[in-house]
Design an enzyme around this catalytic site. Structure first.
Site, short mmCIF file in Angstrom:
data_model
loop_
_atom_site.label_atom_id
_atom_site.label_comp_id
_atom_site.label_asym_id
_atom_site.label_seq_id
_atom_site.Cartn_x
_atom_site.Cartn_y
_atom_site.Cartn_z
N ASP A 87 30.95 8.03 72.13
CA ASP A 87 31.51 8.43 70.82
C ASP A 87 31.41 9.94 70.57
OD1 ASP A 87 28.80 8.62 70.27
OD2 ASP A 87 28.77 7.06 68.73
N ARG A 88 30.89 10.70 71.56
CA ARG A 88 30.79 12.16 71.40
C ARG A 88 31.39 12.87 72.61
NH1 ARG A 88 25.73 14.53 70.96
NH2 ARG A 88 24.66 12.84 72.03
N GLU A 117 31.34 16.83 63.32
CA GLU A 117 29.99 17.36 63.12
C GLU A 117 29.47 18.00 64.39
OE1 GLU A 117 26.98 14.55 62.01
OE2 GLU A 117 27.85 12.93 63.16
N MET A 118 28.49 18.85 64.22
CA MET A 118 27.99 19.71 65.29
C MET A 118 27.50 18.92 66.50
SD MET A 118 27.79 22.89 65.82
CE MET A 118 27.25 23.61 67.35
N ARG A 166 16.95 1.23 66.07
CA ARG A 166 16.72 1.73 67.43
C ARG A 166 15.24 1.69 67.77
NH1 ARG A 166 17.32 7.14 67.61
NH2 ARG A 166 18.92 6.85 66.05
N LYS A 175 24.32 -0.26 66.27
CA LYS A 175 25.14 0.43 65.26
C LYS A 175 25.97 -0.65 64.58
CE LYS A 175 25.45 4.92 67.57
NZ LYS A 175 26.28 5.88 68.32
N HIS A 227 30.40 14.34 67.25
CA HIS A 227 31.22 13.25 66.69
C HIS A 227 32.45 13.87 66.04
CE1 HIS A 227 28.16 10.03 67.03
NE2 HIS A 227 27.29 10.98 66.78
N ASP A 239 27.27 6.45 74.99
CA ASP A 239 28.10 5.34 74.48
C ASP A 239 29.52 5.75 74.16
OD1 ASP A 239 27.22 6.78 72.23
OD2 ASP A 239 27.27 5.04 70.93
N ASP A 278 28.86 11.34 75.92
CA ASP A 278 27.49 10.87 75.76
C ASP A 278 27.40 9.42 76.24
OD1 ASP A 278 28.78 9.60 73.63
OD2 ASP A 278 27.04 9.75 72.31
N SER A 318 22.75 4.89 72.58
CA SER A 318 23.45 6.18 72.48
C SER A 318 22.96 7.14 73.57
CB SER A 318 23.28 6.76 71.08
OG SER A 318 24.08 7.89 70.93
N HIS A 319 22.36 8.28 73.17
CA HIS A 319 21.91 9.26 74.18
C HIS A 319 20.39 9.24 74.34
CE1 HIS A 319 21.77 11.21 70.26
NE2 HIS A 319 20.77 11.91 70.73
#
Length: 459
Positions: A242-243, A321-322, A16, A114, A325, A240, A238, A104-105
């Site tokens: 994935d969250r 996860e927090m 990134r 990724k 995801h 992309d 988000d 992503s974000h």
């Protein structure tokens, strides 16, 4: 022939950088050729390539694909998709390998990659090995093919074939102008929902708010829409896709570790004794909840690639996860997918009359959001955590877990300090049974941190 490029873009979970500065089109082509070379060594004949809605996506995707083909590997271009759709394509098209061009974000000027190879997510040393390969010029050559394939219909069909709502739901969805906006409204309408759209036009400038549901300020628009309309639940995604972020009717944010409670109870009902993975940032109320619902809790390092590796190692049916995801292995593929997680959530909530009451009733504690200590140099955060692991003493601690930084468990709460794998930052989080206990734990950490750094503490 050897090549040089910015080393800083090779991160722990992905590649990134700032487009045109640290992440150039030349760099993208070299990374593509390095990935193609790795693919050939692993017997992978084709890589799926997708991109999110960022303005730099088409050019970077083209350069990356040119590099992959220059290594003699075919490219299957699935176009503009959410990250989970790229993973889905890699499974469905049988390559088990692909690259998602996504920032992503991160802010609009960023982009990145990724990467998935032969069924595994590239991370850590594997990403550094790509850099070494480029620097030493160990790049295969050839003439790979190219074809385009639209997988969006197959993806939507797969989810709508799996998820069945007990009743029609009335939802607000906020895509923050990220790529999820191209697919989420269609998906939830097909599931039988009445959908109120916020910022679902894909726009890489992100003109309304940042597409990161982990930050409360980015959920304000959902909260307002829930208050003003007859919608019963709010979902936010988000950049992309994935969250997932979740907001109740009265504006309570249901953080991902509490979402995981609901998901785990649902999965364990059908699969008693299954393992459920959660990351070190998650609430201490999660492990007893998983055990009470007949499951086996497994704590893991933070990071989507580490979680996926742990799912593979343990055979766990579910993980979260927090950061938002969520990974379903039961009925799904085991990758993180905000759109699918939203559908699974609605499936559960559609069985009750008052979805917000169900969510609000989940066990809760007094906690801080994620807090960050910003440090000046790359790697400084890891060195500081290592020093703490060796020397820090915490008054009244029952257990110090060093799986990923320091998670210090007290009888009435926990404190966490870990090094971010993406920026020179120490990530902190505190949770306790009550406000007094929270302040005591924070004071304990303040004392310990002040002994090793003069950086400004955010708490």
């Amino acid at each position: 022939m050897s090549h040089s490029l910015s080393k800083d873009i090779f991160k722990a979970y992905d590649i990134r950088g700032v487009v045109g500065k640290t992440l150039t089109l030349d760099a993208a082509r070299l990374i593509g050729q390095a990935l193609g070379s790795l693919a050939r060594e692993q017997g992978v004949a084709a890589l799926v390539v997708g991109r999110d809605g960022r303005l730099s996506g088409p050019d970077l995707s083209r350069s990356l694909s040119d590099g992959i083909r220059a290594a003699g590997v075919d490219v299957i271009d699935v176009g503009r998709v959410a990250t989970p759709m790229l993973y889905f394509a890699a499974y469905e098209l049988g390559t088990l390998s692909g690259v998602m061009v996504t920032g992503s974000h991160n802010p609009p000027e960023y982009n990145g990659f990724k990467m998935m190879m032969a069924g595994g997510t590239l991370s850590g040393d594997e990403i550094q090995a790509l850099l070494r390969r480029i620097e030493t010029g160990e790049l295969a050559t050839g003439d790979g093919g190219y074809r385009e394939q639209d997988i969006s219909a197959a993806y939507l069909d797969r989810i709508t074939g799996d998820i069945k709502l007990a009743r029609p739901m009335n939802v607000v969805i906020d895509c923050g102008n990220g790529v999820a906006g191209a697919f989420a409204p269609t998906l939830y309408r097909r599931l039988g929902c009445k959908v109120r759209e916020l910022f679902c036009e894909v726009d890489g400038n992100f003109p309304n708010h940042h597409p990161d549901p982990a930050k409360p300020e980015n959920l304000q628009d959902v909260t307002v829409a829930l208050a003003k309309t007859d919608a019963e639940i709010g979902l936010a995604f988000d950049g992309d896709g994935d969250r997932l972020g979740v907001v109740t009717k009265e504006g309570n944010i249901i953080w991902p570790d509490r979402q995981l409670m609901l998901f785990a109870a649902d999965v364990l009902e059908r699969n008693p004794g299954a393992q459920v993975i959660y990351d070190v940032k998650s609430t201490r109320l999660l492990a007893p909840w998983i055990r009470d619902n007949g499951g086996v809790p497994v704590m893991c390092r933070t990071g989507h690639s580490f979680i996926k590796a742990k799912i593979k190692e343990t055979g766990a049916l579910m993980a979260g996860e927090m950061s938002g995801h969520v990974f379903f292995k039961e009925r799904w593929y085991g990758f993180d997918d905000g759109l699918y997680a939203g559908a699974r959530l609605l499936e559960i909530l559609s069985r009750v009359e008052d979805p917000s009451a169900l969510l609000n009733a989940l066990p809760n504690a007094v906690s801080t959001p994620e807090l960050n200590i910003k440090l000046s140099a790359e790697g400084e955060n890891h060195a500081l955590i290592e020093r703490l692991q060796q020397s820090a003493r915490f008054d009244g601690a029952e257990e110090v877990i060093t799986l990923d930084g320091l998670r210090v468990e007290y009888q009435d709460g926990f404190g966490l300090a870990r090094a971010s794998n993406t920026t020179p930052v120490i990530v902190l989080r505190f949770e306790a049974d009550n406000a007094d206990a929270l302040e005591r734990i924070k004071a304990n950490f303040r004392q310990v941190l002040a002994a090793v750094t003069d950086a400004e503490l955010p708490f």
